[in-house]
Design a protein around this motif. Sequence first.
Motif, short mmCIF file in Angstrom:
data_model
loop_
_atom_site.label_atom_id
_atom_site.label_comp_id
_atom_site.label_asym_id
_atom_site.label_seq_id
_atom_site.Cartn_x
_atom_site.Cartn_y
_atom_site.Cartn_z
N ASN A 125 -5.01 -14.26 -5.87
CA ASN A 125 -6.50 -14.04 -5.96
C ASN A 125 -6.92 -13.17 -6.91
O ASN A 125 -5.95 -12.21 -7.57
CB ASN A 125 -7.03 -13.72 -4.47
N ALA A 126 -8.06 -13.40 -7.49
CA ALA A 126 -8.48 -12.46 -8.62
C ALA A 126 -8.40 -10.99 -8.23
O ALA A 126 -7.89 -10.38 -9.17
CB ALA A 126 -9.75 -12.93 -9.14
N GLU A 127 -8.59 -10.54 -7.23
CA GLU A 127 -8.82 -9.14 -6.83
C GLU A 127 -7.60 -8.43 -6.78
O GLU A 127 -7.33 -7.51 -7.41
CB GLU A 127 -9.09 -8.94 -5.50
N ARG A 128 -6.45 -9.23 -6.36
CA ARG A 128 -5.04 -8.61 -6.32
C ARG A 128 -4.60 -8.63 -7.83
O ARG A 128 -4.02 -7.71 -8.17
CB ARG A 128 -4.28 -9.51 -5.23
N ILE A 129 -4.74 -9.80 -8.55
CA ILE A 129 -4.09 -9.86 -9.94
C ILE A 129 -4.71 -8.60 -10.82
O ILE A 129 -3.90 -7.97 -11.42
CB ILE A 129 -4.07 -11.16 -10.35
N ILE A 130 -5.94 -8.58 -10.75
CA ILE A 130 -6.72 -7.49 -11.48
C ILE A 130 -6.32 -6.31 -11.06
O ILE A 130 -6.29 -5.31 -12.01
CB ILE A 130 -8.37 -7.84 -11.39
N GLN A 131 -6.05 -5.99 -9.79
CA GLN A 131 -5.89 -4.68 -9.46
C GLN A 131 -4.43 -4.45 -10.30
O GLN A 131 -4.05 -3.27 -10.67
CB GLN A 131 -5.62 -4.26 -7.89
N THR A 141 2.51 -5.93 -8.88
CA THR A 141 1.70 -6.64 -7.95
C THR A 141 1.46 -5.83 -6.96
O THR A 141 2.39 -5.68 -6.22
CB THR A 141 2.22 -8.32 -7.77
N PRO A 142 0.48 -5.76 -6.08
CA PRO A 142 0.04 -5.07 -5.22
C PRO A 142 0.74 -5.82 -3.84
O PRO A 142 0.76 -6.94 -4.01
CB PRO A 142 -1.40 -5.16 -5.05
N ARG A 143 1.33 -5.19 -2.92
CA ARG A 143 1.88 -5.62 -1.83
C ARG A 143 1.10 -6.43 -1.14
O ARG A 143 0.04 -5.88 -0.57
CB ARG A 143 2.68 -4.68 -1.28
N LEU A 144 1.46 -7.34 -0.37
CA LEU A 144 0.79 -8.10 0.58
C LEU A 144 1.30 -7.37 2.09
O LEU A 144 2.38 -7.15 2.25
CB LEU A 144 0.94 -9.54 0.93
N ASP A 145 0.15 -7.48 2.98
CA ASP A 145 0.36 -6.68 4.36
C ASP A 145 1.16 -7.62 4.89
O ASP A 145 0.93 -8.88 5.09
CB ASP A 145 -1.00 -6.60 4.87
N PRO A 146 2.33 -7.18 5.64
CA PRO A 146 3.28 -8.30 6.43
C PRO A 146 2.52 -9.01 7.38
O PRO A 146 2.87 -10.07 7.53
CB PRO A 146 4.30 -7.17 7.08
N PHE A 147 1.66 -8.44 8.22
CA PHE A 147 0.70 -9.33 8.91
C PHE A 147 -0.15 -10.27 8.56
O PHE A 147 -0.03 -11.53 8.82
CB PHE A 147 0.04 -8.42 10.10
N GLU A 148 -0.55 -9.98 7.34
CA GLU A 148 -1.47 -10.79 6.60
C GLU A 148 -0.64 -11.93 5.78
O GLU A 148 -1.13 -13.24 6.00
CB GLU A 148 -2.10 -10.04 5.61
N ARG A 149 0.60 -11.46 5.48
CA ARG A 149 1.62 -12.49 4.77
C ARG A 149 2.00 -13.50 5.82
O ARG A 149 1.76 -14.96 5.72
CB ARG A 149 2.67 -11.66 4.26
N LEU A 150 2.00 -13.03 7.21
CA LEU A 150 2.62 -13.95 8.22
C LEU A 150 1.18 -14.90 8.58
O LEU A 150 1.76 -16.11 8.67
CB LEU A 150 2.96 -13.30 9.54
N THR A 151 0.22 -14.79 8.67
CA THR A 151 -1.02 -15.01 8.86
C THR A 151 -1.21 -16.22 7.92
O THR A 151 -1.42 -17.30 8.15
CB THR A 151 -2.32 -14.43 9.05
N ARG A 152 -0.90 -15.60 6.48
CA ARG A 152 -1.21 -16.91 5.58
C ARG A 152 -0.25 -18.05 5.51
O ARG A 152 -0.58 -19.21 5.23
CB ARG A 152 -1.26 -16.05 4.07
N ARG A 153 0.83 -17.67 5.95
CA ARG A 153 1.94 -18.71 5.92
C ARG A 153 1.75 -19.63 7.02
O ARG A 153 1.97 -20.95 6.88
CB ARG A 153 3.30 -18.03 5.85
N PHE A 154 1.33 -19.18 8.28
CA PHE A 154 1.13 -19.91 9.25
C PHE A 154 -0.05 -21.03 8.91
O PHE A 154 -0.17 -22.06 9.45
CB PHE A 154 0.75 -19.17 10.56
#
Length: 371
Positions: A136-142, A336-349
């Motif tokens: 997403n734009a926010e993460r890449i721009i950061q 690249t800013p790290r993804l939160d582990p819980f957020e990453r699991l939620t996204r994959r699900f």
Amino acid sequence: MSDDQRRDERHGEAPSSRDPSSEHDRWTQGPEVPAQQKRAAQTDHQEDDAETLRERQRLAQLEMMDRWIGGVLTEQRRSRRWKLFFRLMLLALVLISLTTTLYRVFLAEPTAAVPAQQHLALIEVHGVIASDAPANAERIIQGLNRAWDNAGVVAVVLHIDSPGGSPVQSQRIYTEIMRLREQGDKPIIAVIEDIGASGAYYVASAADEIVASPASLVGSIGVIYAGFGFQEAIAELGVERRVMTAGENKAFLDPFQPLDEDVARFWQSVLTQTHEQFIGDVRAGRGERLSDNPDIFSGLVWSGEQALGLGLVDELASLEQVARAQVGEASWENYTPRLDPFERLTRRFTQAAAEVLGVHTSHAPIKFQAQ
């Protein structure tokens, strides 16, 4: 002499003393039972039958009661199991939340310390570009700004492996890259891996240089909108569509209504204008390096080798070759800013569920995305 007479003589009876009629009534011979005694015997037998019937009814009632009690107990056990299941699920969610919180507070590593010596900064653009996706734009721009502000960074590399996605997210990243590029402090290089198409190429075109492998897929400079028309299907099923709007064109893309020619013409103008924005930004980023081939902006996808001849890329190389050319070794630091582990699991699900159901998770109806 007959046989009966001989038997009578053997038993010492006179042949004439035996009643011939009694030969066939031997089972009825004997003392006569009084009528009162007969009635008593019959009464006793009826009482025995009634007692047996009552006993059978009592046993049937007991059996029915046992079945009812068994059903009640089974239902209670089933209810307890479900209660236990939901309690365990709630406990698991609480534990996951607590573990995630503790991880963030105590165990999560802070932003990785970057080396003091000169190095290559890597920003990953992987997967579909969307506001609810990792790319997403926010993460890449950061990540871009972190790398740009570090004096030890020799060059910023956008490591792209994406089919594209949201026009808005792609434009945001493009605009930020162009802003940094105009400062001229350090080069920004886009390295395309397997695919850098549509919105991903939109992002890459803002870089100072685009590098791709010979077999990479590059291009797809176009805009797409896809939908369905179900008006005949609901007519066959006898379904009545009820839509209320304020504004005559509010539901102009309703898939359960026929597509009007004026509406189609209007929507095509929106797609065309968005496509022109795409073309204008690619031309601004690539400049005179683009060839005059009109097919470049037709939505076609090219191999990396073909893209080189069309001016879509500047060099055929890998990430390791770019790193060696910039810092002398095949190494880099990931900004690249790290993804939160819980957020990453939620996204994959969520993504897995969407793929199973055949549902697109992107909210943008118009896409810069290769199909």
